[in-house]
Design a protein around this motif. Structure first.
Motif, PDB file in Angstrom:
ATOM      1  N   THR A  32       7.370 -21.247  30.321  1.00  0.00           N
ATOM      2  CA  THR A  32       6.076 -21.929  30.219  1.00  0.00           C
ATOM      3  C   THR A  32       5.430 -21.993  31.598  1.00  0.00           C
ATOM      4  O   THR A  32       6.070 -22.318  32.593  1.00  0.00           O
ATOM      5  CB  THR A  32       6.225 -23.351  29.654  1.00  0.00           C
ATOM      6  N   VAL A  33       4.146 -21.653  31.630  1.00  0.00           N
ATOM      7  CA  VAL A  33       3.372 -21.632  32.867  1.00  0.00           C
ATOM      8  C   VAL A  33       2.163 -22.533  32.669  1.00  0.00           C
ATOM      9  O   VAL A  33       1.393 -22.341  31.721  1.00  0.00           O
ATOM     10  CB  VAL A  33       2.910 -20.188  33.196  1.00  0.00           C
ATOM     11  N   PRO A  34       1.946 -23.548  33.535  1.00  0.00           N
ATOM     12  CA  PRO A  34       0.770 -24.416  33.398  1.00  0.00           C
ATOM     13  C   PRO A  34      -0.516 -23.610  33.476  1.00  0.00           C
ATOM     14  O   PRO A  34      -0.646 -22.713  34.293  1.00  0.00           O
ATOM     15  CB  PRO A  34       0.882 -25.379  34.584  1.00  0.00           C
ATOM     16  N   GLU A  35      -1.460 -23.938  32.613  1.00  0.00           N
ATOM     17  CA  GLU A  35      -2.737 -23.228  32.581  1.00  0.00           C
ATOM     18  C   GLU A  35      -3.808 -23.905  33.420  1.00  0.00           C
ATOM     19  O   GLU A  35      -4.946 -23.498  33.379  1.00  0.00           O
ATOM     20  CB  GLU A  35      -3.238 -23.105  31.136  1.00  0.00           C
ATOM     21  N   THR A  36      -3.470 -24.940  34.152  1.00  0.00           N
ATOM     22  CA  THR A  36      -4.483 -25.606  34.975  1.00  0.00           C
ATOM     23  C   THR A  36      -4.776 -24.819  36.237  1.00  0.00           C
ATOM     24  O   THR A  36      -5.859 -24.923  36.797  1.00  0.00           O
ATOM     25  CB  THR A  36      -4.020 -27.026  35.342  1.00  0.00           C
ATOM     26  N   ASN A  56       4.913 -17.042  29.235  1.00  0.00           N
ATOM     27  CA  ASN A  56       4.924 -15.743  29.887  1.00  0.00           C
ATOM     28  C   ASN A  56       6.383 -15.348  30.103  1.00  0.00           C
ATOM     29  O   ASN A  56       7.078 -15.989  30.888  1.00  0.00           O
ATOM     30  CB  ASN A  56       4.177 -15.828  31.218  1.00  0.00           C
ATOM     31  N   GLY A 100      -6.048 -22.088  38.580  1.00  0.00           N
ATOM     32  CA  GLY A 100      -7.054 -21.054  38.477  1.00  0.00           C
ATOM     33  C   GLY A 100      -8.273 -21.407  37.639  1.00  0.00           C
ATOM     34  O   GLY A 100      -9.218 -20.650  37.586  1.00  0.00           O
ATOM     35  N   TRP A 101      -8.243 -22.554  36.955  1.00  0.00           N
ATOM     36  CA  TRP A 101      -9.417 -22.952  36.182  1.00  0.00           C
ATOM     37  C   TRP A 101     -10.461 -23.503  37.128  1.00  0.00           C
ATOM     38  O   TRP A 101     -10.146 -24.230  38.064  1.00  0.00           O
ATOM     39  CB  TRP A 101      -9.053 -24.032  35.162  1.00  0.00           C
ATOM     40  N   GLU A 152       0.032 -31.328  28.825  1.00  0.00           N
ATOM     41  CA  GLU A 152      -0.289 -30.241  29.730  1.00  0.00           C
ATOM     42  C   GLU A 152      -0.479 -28.968  28.907  1.00  0.00           C
ATOM     43  O   GLU A 152       0.321 -28.669  28.021  1.00  0.00           O
ATOM     44  CB  GLU A 152       0.850 -30.063  30.722  1.00  0.00           C
ATOM     45  N   VAL A 153      -1.532 -28.234  29.198  1.00  0.00           N
ATOM     46  CA  VAL A 153      -1.772 -26.961  28.526  1.00  0.00           C
ATOM     47  C   VAL A 153      -0.956 -25.904  29.256  1.00  0.00           C
ATOM     48  O   VAL A 153      -1.039 -25.776  30.476  1.00  0.00           O
ATOM     49  CB  VAL A 153      -3.273 -26.581  28.536  1.00  0.00           C
ATOM     50  N   VAL A 154      -0.148 -25.161  28.496  1.00  0.00           N
ATOM     51  CA  VAL A 154       0.685 -24.120  29.093  1.00  0.00           C
ATOM     52  C   VAL A 154       0.547 -22.836  28.289  1.00  0.00           C
ATOM     53  O   VAL A 154       0.088 -22.840  27.156  1.00  0.00           O
ATOM     54  CB  VAL A 154       2.183 -24.524  29.132  1.00  0.00           C
ATOM     55  N   ARG A 155       0.956 -21.749  28.899  1.00  0.00           N
ATOM     56  CA  ARG A 155       1.079 -20.484  28.187  1.00  0.00           C
ATOM     57  C   ARG A 155       2.521 -20.025  28.363  1.00  0.00           C
ATOM     58  O   ARG A 155       3.208 -20.450  29.284  1.00  0.00           O
ATOM     59  CB  ARG A 155       0.100 -19.438  28.716  1.00  0.00           C
TER      60      ARG A 155
END
Length: 95
Positions: free
Chosen positions: A72-76, A68, A78-79, A63-66
């Motif tokens: 960790t917050v999933p980056e999926t 913040n 809003g894409w 899972e791609v995360v950032r």
């Protein structure tokens, strides 16, 4: 002095060892028992993702995360989905 490891081999090696240790958690080391235990692995959290064994194959879910504020917050979220991608006929940057 190098503070980080270069490449993904160390993390993949860690995950392989982790899966073996998880399978050995039942306390049996006979090959047949180890095989059955390995085949039951599901959702093991490793360094490079979550692992399960499906139909005799190790499957990794990543899972791609950032990060913040140290969370960790999933980056999926809003894409745009694949339907939002421009087609060659509608892409204004097309040659």
């Amino acid at each position: 002095f190098q503070r980080t490891l270069v490449g993904s081999a160390p993390s993949i090696g860690f995950d392989a060892a982790l899966l073996l240790l998880e399978a050995l958690r039942v306390g049996r080391v006979e090959p047949e028992a180890l095989t059955r235990s390995m085949e039951r692995l599901s959702g093991v959290e490793g360094a490079t993702g979550f692992f399960s064994v499906v139909d005799g194959r190790v499957v990794r879910h990543t899972e791609v995360v950032r990060i913040n504020d140290r969370v960790t917050v999933p980056e999926t979220a809003g894409w745009p989905g694949p339907e939002a991608a421009p087609t060659p006929a509608t892409d204004p940057n097309r040659f």
